[in-house]
Scaffold this motif. Structure first.
Motif, mmCIF file in Angstrom:
data_model
loop_
_atom_site.group_PDB
_atom_site.id
_atom_site.type_symbol
_atom_site.label_atom_id
_atom_site.label_comp_id
_atom_site.label_asym_id
_atom_site.label_seq_id
_atom_site.Cartn_x
_atom_site.Cartn_y
_atom_site.Cartn_z
ATOM 1 N N LYS A 143 -5.491 -13.865 1.811
ATOM 2 C CA LYS A 143 -4.204 -13.675 2.457
ATOM 3 C C LYS A 143 -4.103 -12.220 2.909
ATOM 4 N N LEU B 220 -6.271 -1.439 4.215
ATOM 5 C CA LEU B 220 -5.580 -2.500 3.478
ATOM 6 C C LEU B 220 -5.798 -2.296 1.987
ATOM 7 N N THR C 56 -5.488 -4.122 -2.019
ATOM 8 C CA THR C 56 -5.368 -5.313 -2.857
ATOM 9 C C THR C 56 -5.111 -4.900 -4.300
ATOM 10 N N SER D 65 -5.686 -11.257 -2.014
ATOM 11 C CA SER D 65 -4.685 -10.972 -0.995
ATOM 12 C C SER D 65 -4.717 -9.485 -0.681
ATOM 13 N N TRP D 66 -4.318 -9.146 0.569
ATOM 14 C CA TRP D 66 -4.385 -7.767 1.044
ATOM 15 C C TRP D 66 -3.105 -7.422 1.785
ATOM 16 N N LYS D 67 -2.650 -6.180 1.604
ATOM 17 C CA LYS D 67 -1.470 -5.680 2.294
ATOM 18 C C LYS D 67 -1.859 -4.494 3.166
ATOM 19 N N GLU D 68 -1.458 -4.539 4.421
ATOM 20 C CA GLU D 68 -1.750 -3.437 5.328
ATOM 21 C C GLU D 68 -0.925 -2.214 4.943
ATOM 22 N N ILE D 69 -1.598 -1.038 4.890
ATOM 23 C CA ILE D 69 -0.870 0.194 4.601
ATOM 24 C C ILE D 69 -1.066 1.237 5.691
ATOM 25 N N SER E 189 -1.631 -9.456 5.094
ATOM 26 C CA SER E 189 -0.244 -9.315 5.550
ATOM 27 C C SER E 189 -0.131 -9.226 7.064
ATOM 28 N N ASN E 190 -1.119 -8.620 7.734
ATOM 29 C CA ASN E 190 -1.076 -8.461 9.183
ATOM 30 C C ASN E 190 -2.427 -8.854 9.778
#
Length: 344
Positions: free
Chosen positions: A74, A105, A107, A113-117, A76-77
């Motif tokens: 997953k 990104l 995790t 799952s990964w979140k863009e930073i 985020s962007n």
């Protein structure tokens, strides 16, 4: 007669409408398989969640069964920017992925799952490598001298202080020793930066090569192995040299490595070439994996099994299998390399 017919038609229409809007079970979709044997994948690591890989079109994938099956993580962007490297903290859960357009990104679950930073949509420079320092800080480097540091798990990034002589050179890889105290950053035009204080400060090592270096390896004796274009492999007996050229019988570019439990060094690179050294990197013998691809990374698993990533996907690998015979001719040079530099 008309009344019974009309009633019959009305009843049939009502039944049809009821059938059309009645809830019904959706048939299960056929299982889909990610084409990991045909994707360009640049990085391959192990985390607490399993195996994690990344590459083309922003693909970040994981496997919880040692590479048998792969699942798309997953994210985020969806940026569809090339992923160049994934790195994890010692806990195997917290990690960073970096790629083109300055994409970063994070995790916290081992790569599920990964979140863009960070992402620079306009004029973003590629980030090539990322690493976590013993202090807990993260550093990332890339094209045109771009170097960043974060002391808050990626929430904020500031320029990493490097010698002015780095200028606009591409930096390809950050490598640390097993104790985390000694570090190298290698790049184009023979760039080698050294840190002896766990990555807090950096100094320039006098150039010993004028071409691109793609990666490096800390040796057990306190020295280093640095390698890159056209089979140019160099070793030093200490942090600051002197550096000597290793014996490499092929002019192939090498991009990544692994060390077997018995101390053998395996390099992988262009043309599916694999080079193995049993004497600490002074001499190498050659073999070839399947196909004629650029091998970008390899990961050894317990028991000598593992996986190779490449610009043509993943393939299984065994460090215990009998090696193919030595290559009779040098492998051709690639039309493009991970970074530019003087060809030497």
């Amino acid at each position: 007669m008309r009344t019974p017919v009309g009633i019959t038609v009305a009843v049939l229409m009502a039944l049809g409408a009821a059938q059309a809007f009645a809830p019904r079970a959706t048939p299960p979709l056929a299982a889909t398989r990610l084409a990991v044997d045909r994707m360009q994948l640049n990085t391959l690591v192990a985390s607490k969640a399993g195996l994690v890989t990344g590459g083309e079109l922003g693909n970040l994938l994981y496997s919880t069964d040692q590479g048998k099956d792969w699942t798309r993580a997953k994210v985020s962007n969806d940026r569809q920017a090339l992923i160049n490297q994934i790195s994890f903290a010692p806990d195997g859960l917290h990690g960073m992925a970096v790629g083109h357009e300055g994409w970063i990104l994070r995790t916290t679950d081992g790569g599920l799952s990964w979140k863009e930073i960070a992402f620079e949509e306009k004029n973003g420079e590629p980030l090539m490598s990322v690493a976590r320092l013993p202090s807990g800080a993260w550093i990332a480097v890339g094209a045109f001298g771009k170097a960043l540091r974060s002391d808050d798990e990626g929430a904020h990034w500031t320029p990493l202080a490097l010698p002015a002589s780095v200028e606009d050179k591409h930096m390809n890889r950050i490598v640390g020793s097993s104790d985390g105290q000694r570090w190298l950053i290698v790049g184009e035009r023979g760039l080698v930066l050294h840190s002896g204080d766990a990555g807090q400060s950096w100094s320039l090592i006098d150039p010993f090569y004028n071409g691109s270096l793609y990666n490096a390896l800390a040796l057990p004796d306190g020295g280093w192995l640095a390698y890159g274009m056209r089979g140019n492999i160099f070793q030093s007996s200490g942090d600051l040299g002197p550096w000597s050229r290793s014996e490499m019988p092929v002019q192939a570019s090498f991009y990544s490595h692994a060390v077997t439990p018995d101390g053998k060094i395996i390099l992988v690179g262009q043309g599916s070439v694999m080079a193995t050294s049993s004497d600490g990197g002074r001499h190498f013998t050659l073999s070839r994996a399947k196909g004629r691809t650029s091998l970008t990374d390899l990961l050894l698993l317990p028991g000598g099994q593992g996986w190779l990533s490449s610009d043509a996907g993943l393939q299984a690998f065994s460090a215990t299998a009998t090696a193919p015979p030595a290559l009779p001719t040098p492998a051709p040079q690639p039309s493009a390399t991970p970074s530019s530099g003087a060809a030497q």
